[in-house]
Design a protein around this motif. Structure first.
Motif, PDB file in Angstrom:
ATOM      1  N   ARG A 150       0.739  -1.151  -0.066  1.00 19.23           N
ATOM      2  CA  ARG A 150      -0.080   0.058   0.074  1.00 19.23           C
ATOM      3  C   ARG A 150       0.756   1.436   0.159  1.00 19.23           C
ATOM      4  NH1 ARG A 150      -4.472   1.516   4.544  1.00 19.23           N
ATOM      5  NH2 ARG A 150      -4.924   3.447   3.479  1.00 19.23           N
ATOM      6  N   SER A 151       0.379   2.194  -0.559  1.00 16.50           N
ATOM      7  CA  SER A 151       1.026   3.316  -0.680  1.00 16.50           C
ATOM      8  C   SER A 151       0.191   4.754  -0.439  1.00 16.50           C
ATOM      9  CB  SER A 151       1.679   3.872  -1.872  1.00 16.50           C
ATOM     10  OG  SER A 151       2.609   2.817  -2.427  1.00 16.50           O
ATOM     11  N   GLY A 152       0.892   5.901   0.423  1.00 16.87           N
ATOM     12  CA  GLY A 152      -0.065   6.760   0.500  1.00 16.87           C
ATOM     13  C   GLY A 152       0.814   8.111   0.930  1.00 16.87           C
ATOM     14  N   ASP A 153       0.041   8.867   1.359  1.00 16.08           N
ATOM     15  CA  ASP A 153       0.860  10.045   2.007  1.00 16.08           C
ATOM     16  C   ASP A 153       1.392  10.095   3.420  1.00 16.08           C
ATOM     17  OD1 ASP A 153      -1.282  10.655   3.470  1.00 16.08           O
ATOM     18  OD2 ASP A 153      -1.784  12.485   2.405  1.00 16.08           O
ATOM     19  N   LYS A 154       1.778  11.044   4.255  1.00  9.87           N
ATOM     20  CA  LYS A 154       2.506  10.926   5.490  1.00  9.87           C
ATOM     21  C   LYS A 154       1.045  10.387   6.443  1.00  9.87           C
ATOM     22  CE  LYS A 154       2.014  15.700   6.513  1.00  9.87           C
ATOM     23  NZ  LYS A 154       2.539  17.118   6.922  1.00  9.87           N
ATOM     24  N   GLY A 155      -0.022  10.712   6.066  1.00 12.15           N
ATOM     25  CA  GLY A 155      -1.305  10.126   6.833  1.00 12.15           C
ATOM     26  C   GLY A 155      -1.199   8.545   7.259  1.00 12.15           C
ATOM     27  N   LEU A 156      -0.544   8.054   6.111  1.00 14.16           N
ATOM     28  CA  LEU A 156      -0.742   6.364   6.194  1.00 14.16           C
ATOM     29  C   LEU A 156       0.421   5.759   7.145  1.00 14.16           C
ATOM     30  CD1 LEU A 156      -1.441   3.621   4.839  1.00 14.16           C
ATOM     31  CD2 LEU A 156       0.839   3.983   3.369  1.00 14.16           C
ATOM     32  N   ALA A 157       1.238   6.814   7.472  1.00 18.09           N
ATOM     33  CA  ALA A 157       2.087   6.289   8.784  1.00 18.09           C
ATOM     34  C   ALA A 157       1.410   6.330   9.923  1.00 18.09           C
ATOM     35  CB  ALA A 157       3.386   7.041   8.715  1.00 18.09           C
ATOM     36  N   LEU A 158       0.495   7.462  10.208  1.00 13.39           N
ATOM     37  CA  LEU A 158      -0.441   7.519  11.410  1.00 13.39           C
ATOM     38  C   LEU A 158      -1.256   6.602  11.571  1.00 13.39           C
ATOM     39  CD1 LEU A 158      -0.602  11.417  11.179  1.00 13.39           C
ATOM     40  CD2 LEU A 158       0.692  10.178  12.737  1.00 13.39           C
ATOM     41  N   GLU A 159      -1.981   6.147  10.455  1.00 14.81           N
ATOM     42  CA  GLU A 159      -2.726   5.263  10.416  1.00 14.81           C
ATOM     43  C   GLU A 159      -2.404   3.840  10.804  1.00 14.81           C
ATOM     44  OE1 GLU A 159      -5.286   2.902   6.769  1.00 14.81           O
ATOM     45  OE2 GLU A 159      -5.039   5.044   6.502  1.00 14.81           O
ATOM     46  N   LEU A 160      -1.074   3.455  10.323  1.00  9.44           N
ATOM     47  CA  LEU A 160      -0.375   2.430  10.595  1.00  9.44           C
ATOM     48  C   LEU A 160      -0.034   2.323  12.134  1.00  9.44           C
ATOM     49  CD1 LEU A 160       0.646   0.091   8.977  1.00  9.44           C
ATOM     50  CD2 LEU A 160       2.743   1.182   8.853  1.00  9.44           C
ATOM     51  N   GLU A 161       0.175   3.425  12.612  1.00 11.21           N
ATOM     52  CA  GLU A 161       0.679   3.619  13.985  1.00 11.21           C
ATOM     53  C   GLU A 161      -0.742   3.159  14.996  1.00 11.21           C
ATOM     54  OE1 GLU A 161       3.500   4.210  15.223  1.00 11.21           O
ATOM     55  OE2 GLU A 161       3.233   4.989  17.244  1.00 11.21           O
ATOM     56  N   GLU A 162      -1.678   3.361  14.497  1.00 10.83           N
ATOM     57  CA  GLU A 162      -2.918   3.101  15.424  1.00 10.83           C
ATOM     58  C   GLU A 162      -3.239   1.449  14.985  1.00 10.83           C
ATOM     59  OE1 GLU A 162      -6.458   5.789  14.386  1.00 10.83           O
ATOM     60  OE2 GLU A 162      -5.236   7.366  15.010  1.00 10.83           O
ATOM     61  N   ARG A 163      -3.297   1.374  13.922  1.00 11.20           N
ATOM     62  CA  ARG A 163      -3.892  -0.013  13.581  1.00 11.20           C
ATOM     63  C   ARG A 163      -2.888  -1.259  13.386  1.00 11.20           C
ATOM     64  NH1 ARG A 163      -7.236   1.517   8.407  1.00 11.20           N
ATOM     65  NH2 ARG A 163      -7.438  -0.819   8.169  1.00 11.20           N
ATOM     66  N   GLY A 164      -1.655  -0.971  13.362  1.00 10.68           N
ATOM     67  CA  GLY A 164      -0.640  -2.007  13.458  1.00 10.68           C
ATOM     68  C   GLY A 164      -0.511  -2.785  12.209  1.00 10.68           C
ATOM     69  N   TYR A 165       0.334  -3.859  12.042  1.00  9.84           N
ATOM     70  CA  TYR A 165       0.858  -4.297  10.749  1.00  9.84           C
ATOM     71  C   TYR A 165      -0.083  -5.268  10.258  1.00  9.84           C
ATOM     72  CZ  TYR A 165       5.008  -1.333  10.264  1.00  9.84           C
ATOM     73  OH  TYR A 165       5.753  -0.285  10.055  1.00  9.84           O
ATOM     74  N   ALA A 166      -0.857  -5.967  11.207  1.00 11.23           N
ATOM     75  CA  ALA A 166      -1.318  -7.218  11.246  1.00 11.23           C
ATOM     76  C   ALA A 166      -2.261  -7.372   9.891  1.00 11.23           C
ATOM     77  CB  ALA A 166      -2.402  -7.682  12.221  1.00 11.23           C
ATOM     78  N   GLU A 167      -3.069  -6.355   9.481  1.00 13.35           N
ATOM     79  CA  GLU A 167      -3.683  -6.791   8.209  1.00 13.35           C
ATOM     80  C   GLU A 167      -2.850  -6.664   7.097  1.00 13.35           C
ATOM     81  OE1 GLU A 167      -5.734  -3.075   6.515  1.00 13.35           O
ATOM     82  OE2 GLU A 167      -5.762  -2.444   8.529  1.00 13.35           O
ATOM     83  N   PHE A 168      -1.927  -5.961   7.069  1.00 16.00           N
ATOM     84  CA  PHE A 168      -0.881  -6.240   5.878  1.00 16.00           C
ATOM     85  C   PHE A 168      -0.197  -7.404   5.481  1.00 16.00           C
ATOM     86  CE2 PHE A 168      -1.418  -1.611   6.982  1.00 16.00           C
ATOM     87  CZ  PHE A 168      -2.128  -1.245   5.910  1.00 16.00           C
ATOM     88  N   VAL A 169       0.412  -7.910   6.804  1.00 16.51           N
ATOM     89  CA  VAL A 169       0.804  -9.081   6.860  1.00 16.51           C
ATOM     90  C   VAL A 169      -0.144 -10.241   6.552  1.00 16.51           C
ATOM     91  CG1 VAL A 169       1.931 -11.056   8.492  1.00 16.51           C
ATOM     92  CG2 VAL A 169       2.473  -8.627   8.767  1.00 16.51           C
ATOM     93  N   ASP A 170      -1.317 -10.207   6.784  1.00 15.94           N
ATOM     94  CA  ASP A 170      -2.138 -11.090   6.239  1.00 15.94           C
ATOM     95  C   ASP A 170      -2.430 -10.969   4.609  1.00 15.94           C
ATOM     96  OD1 ASP A 170      -2.705 -11.704   8.892  1.00 15.94           O
ATOM     97  OD2 ASP A 170      -4.394 -10.583   9.218  1.00 15.94           O
ATOM     98  N   GLN A 171      -2.535  -9.953   4.565  1.00 18.71           N
ATOM     99  CA  GLN A 171      -2.818  -9.428   2.996  1.00 18.71           C
ATOM    100  C   GLN A 171      -1.697 -10.031   2.058  1.00 18.71           C
ATOM    101  OE1 GLN A 171      -3.467  -5.155   2.683  1.00 18.71           O
ATOM    102  NE2 GLN A 171      -3.012  -5.254   0.573  1.00 18.71           N
ATOM    103  N   ALA A 172      -0.352  -9.756   2.711  1.00 20.84           N
ATOM    104  CA  ALA A 172       0.867 -10.412   1.860  1.00 20.84           C
ATOM    105  C   ALA A 172       0.800 -11.855   2.025  1.00 20.84           C
ATOM    106  CB  ALA A 172       1.983  -9.748   2.346  1.00 20.84           C
ATOM    107  N   ALA A 173       0.131 -12.436   2.851  1.00 19.76           N
ATOM    108  CA  ALA A 173       0.212 -13.960   2.950  1.00 19.76           C
ATOM    109  C   ALA A 173      -0.665 -14.471   2.111  1.00 19.76           C
ATOM    110  CB  ALA A 173       0.256 -14.209   4.614  1.00 19.76           C
TER     111      ALA A 173
END
Lengths: 254, 444
Positions: free
Chosen positions: A230-253
């Motif tokens: 996923r790509s985005g602007d600096k807001g994506l980093a803040l979003e990630l801080e709140e929600r963690g990496y879990a969904e992206f790890v799942d998505q990659a798998a």
């Protein structure tokens, strides 16, 4: 279409026969700061070593174009001469080689490869002192062996000094925040920000959002499972801080 | 006449010319010297060349020596004086003796500015003109008992240098001894015998520089004896840069008196087969020694550094650091024996050998040997062997330093720990340059 400074196209890379990067795409324009965030084991450090040309990191597919030319077959010193710089996550200690000798060999190594005249001892000393002062580094740190006995913060400042001295066009910062307390982080980030400019691009690799409060990126990418998911602007980093990496790890798998 | 190679009895053939040569060897008029030669010949006759079953020689085979036909006549060689300054190690030594194929060349030597009480001369001159200068110090006990090649040297010793310092004499400038091997149609064989006698409170620095001016073979069988009197400081810096085909077997035996100090540095880059054996007897309280060394070998060169430190008195210290760089199929040996006798309390002894292997086929044999019979003793030893640090190499290259240069920097850094220890500041730069020269030959 304007040519990007760095274009990574469908990059596949293996380490010890194991595929770590699995079709990574990324473009960075001149003067842009991109952040790559990702969980442990997602391939962040592999990407940085592949870009720098470390032995054992084998590109098995795709390409890395720098100013439109492939980097893949170049040795590390050739990449450095072309203006690529990697700030190491774990800067290496070199007993018996002073920081000053190290920096002088680096600068003149690059200049020689570019066909530029080498700096003599006096010119070099003046040049380095100005750069070191800006990072609050003492002459003593320049006389000591490279990174030997340096604190975590001093090691990272030393990386930024090398970057300041080599004046790269593309700097890859690999987990530059790791092992730093907040004061050291500010010093390092100030050093990095001072080097930002319209012709200098940066790729900031980090696990935590914290660093991005100080080095504010233009674009943020999430790396998981060897791909940008996923790509985005600096807001994506803040979003990630709140929600963690879990969904992206799942998505990659998936 | 040459020495024939007879496999059964090859080493004893080295004595064959003894009877014929003896009357013409220097000091023939001194009975004690003639007897000493006979004792040397007898000792070598009994022992022969040590084989691999002799513990001290386990890792260094002298078989190649016994297969060569050497010319023992020490052939006269003409050497152009203009060739010399390039040979002198880095600096114009004001005081310098030049030996060519083991023989002193007065024409090429320059002795000036020595203070009263200091004598520097050739061994042959000393043996003929002032044998008493030699008598007190020549032929220490271990030469005949434990060192067969030194015994062989004792039978044939024809020339070398003698430095004698009366009590309290301080040499401000180093003395350089340049020993040049020129090779010849048949490989020359020579037995230089050197002697340094330093009186009480005296100080001297001696640079013993062995260099080959040919690519061919020869055999230098060297013995240097040093007696360091009470409170004296003797710095002995040896550079072994013999021809790549040469055999260089050397023994340096040192007797260190009360509160005296030996500072030894050995730098070895030359020779096909070389050995530098240093025996130090710390004979009285307060005696100490520092033995540092660096060796760089490539091709099929073999270099053996063997040291034996005898803490024969209480309150004696030793510090030892050797560093080696081995490339291609070169081999290195480090044997370090430290003996602490039962009554020698309050001893400090430290020993370290580190080797850097630049190729898969290079090898190092390290053998520390501590024999400690006292209880109030601090002794340590260590040995490491490793390759160039890949991480450091990549780090340098990622900063734009080309690979060959990065390798050179790392090798120099590795050796610096040993070279930095040289108290004689003027020697450091020439040694660093020698390392750089060696590395540029190794650039790949």
């Amino acid at each position: 279409m304007t040519q990007k400074m760095l274009e990574i196209k469908d990059l596949h890379a293996t380490v010890d026969g194991k595929e770590i990067l699995k079709g990574l795409n990324l473009s960075i324009g001149a003067g842009e700061v991109h952040a790559i965030m990702g969980p442990n084991g997602s391939g962040k450090s592999t990407l940085s070593y592949v870009l720098a040309g470390r032995d054992g990191y084998e590109v098995t597919g795709g390409d890395v174009l720098y100013d439109g030319e492939s980097l893949v077959d170049l040795v590390p010193e050739e990449r450095a001469a072309k203006g690529l710089f990697l700030a190491f996550q774990y800067p290496v200690e070199i007993p018996g080689v002073t920081n000053m000798i190290f920096l002088k060999n680096a600068v003149n190594g690059v200049r020689k490869q570019r066909g530029e005249p080498e700096l003599d001892a006096m010119e070099f000393l003046k040049f380095v002192r100005v750069k070191a002062k800006a990072l609050s580094m003492t002459d003593d740190m320049l006389k000591r062996a490279v990174n030997v006995g340096f604190s975590g913060g001093e090691k990272k400042r030393n990386e930024i000094l090398q970057m300041a001295v080599l004046e790269p066009r593309l700097a890859v910062l690999d987990e530059t925040d790791s092992g730093l307390d907040i004061d050291a982080l500010k010093v390092v980030a100030d050093g990095v920000n001072a080097l930002r400019g319209p012709e200098r691009s940066m790729l900031v690799i980090t696990h935590y959002q914290r660093l991005l409060d100080y080095i504010v990126p233009d674009h943020v990418h999430i790396l998981a499972g060897g791909r940008i998911v996923r790509s985005g602007d600096k807001g994506l980093a803040l979003e990630l801080e709140e929600r963690g990496y879990a969904e992206f790890v799942d998505q990659a798998a998936a | 006449m040459s020495v024939q190679t007879l496999p059964d009895d090859a080493s004893r053939q080295f004595l064959a010319p003894y009877a014929e040569l003896k009357p013409a060897l220097p000091g023939a008029d001194s009975d004690w010297l003639a007897n000493l030669r006979d004792d040397g010949a007898d000792a070598f006759r009994q022992r022969g060349f040590p084989g691999s079953k002799v513990e001290d020689w386990r890792y260094t085979s002298l078989a190649p020596l016994t297969k060569s036909a050497f010319d023992w006549r020490e052939p006269e060689a003409t050497l152009d004086a203009e060739q010399l300054p390039a040979l002198v190690f880095g600096r114009e030594a004001s005081c310098r003796l030049v030996l060519v194929n083991g023989r002193l060349s007065r024409d090429l030597s320059a002795v000036a500015g020595l203070p009263d009480g200091a004598t520097l001369m050739g061994f042959a001159e000393a043996a003929d003109q002032s044998p008493d200068l030699l008598r007190e110090a020549l032929g220490g006990e271990s030469v005949l008992a434990d060192q067969p090649l030194a015994a062989l040297n004792t039978a044939f010793m024809a020339d070398g240098f003698v430095l004698h310092l009366a009590d309290g004499v301080v040499l401000e400038q180093p003395v350089e001894i340049l020993s040049v091997g020129t090779g010849g149609k048949q490989p020359p064989l020579y037995h230089p015998r050197n002697l340094i006698v330093a009186g009480a409170d005296s100080r001297a620095t001696v640079i013993e520089h062995h260099v080959g001016l040919c690519i061919g073979a020869y055999f230098a069988n060297v013995v240097t004896e040093i007696v360091a009197g009470e409170r004296s400081i003797v710095r002995h810096c040896k550079v072994q840069d013999e021809s790549r085909e040469a055999f260089h077997i050397a023994a340096t035996n040192v007797h260190v008196g009360r509160d005296a100090m030996l500072d030894s540095f050995v730098f070895a880059v030359g020779g096909h087969l070389s050995r530098n054996e240093i025996r130090v007897k710390l004979a009285a309280p307060g005696a100490h020694c520092r033995l540092h060394g660096a060796y760089l070998m490539r091709g099929t060169q073999h270099c053996d550094n063997t040291t034996i430190i005898d803490h024969a008195a209480p309150e004696t210290n030793s510090h030892e650091l050797y560093k080696g760089v081995l490339d291609d199929e070169a081999s290195g040996v480090f044997q370090g024996k430290i003996v602490v006798r039962p009554d020698s309390q309050k001893i400090d002894g430290h020993q370290m050998n580190r080797a850097l292997l630049l190729s898969d086929k290079a090898q190092i044999n390290s053998k520390p040997e501590l024999m400690i019979y006292a209880d109030d003793v601090k002794c340590s030893h260590g040995a490491t062997a490793g390759e160039l640090d890949d991480e450091a190499l990549f780090y340098l290259r990622s900063r734009g330093v080309p690979e060959a240069q990065a390798r050179r920097l790392l090798v120099e850094a590795f050796l610096n720990e040993a070279i930095d220890g040289i108290a004689l500041a003027g020697m450091r730069m020439p040694l660093e340059q020698a390392v750089a020269r060696w590395m540029s030959g190794a650039a790949r």
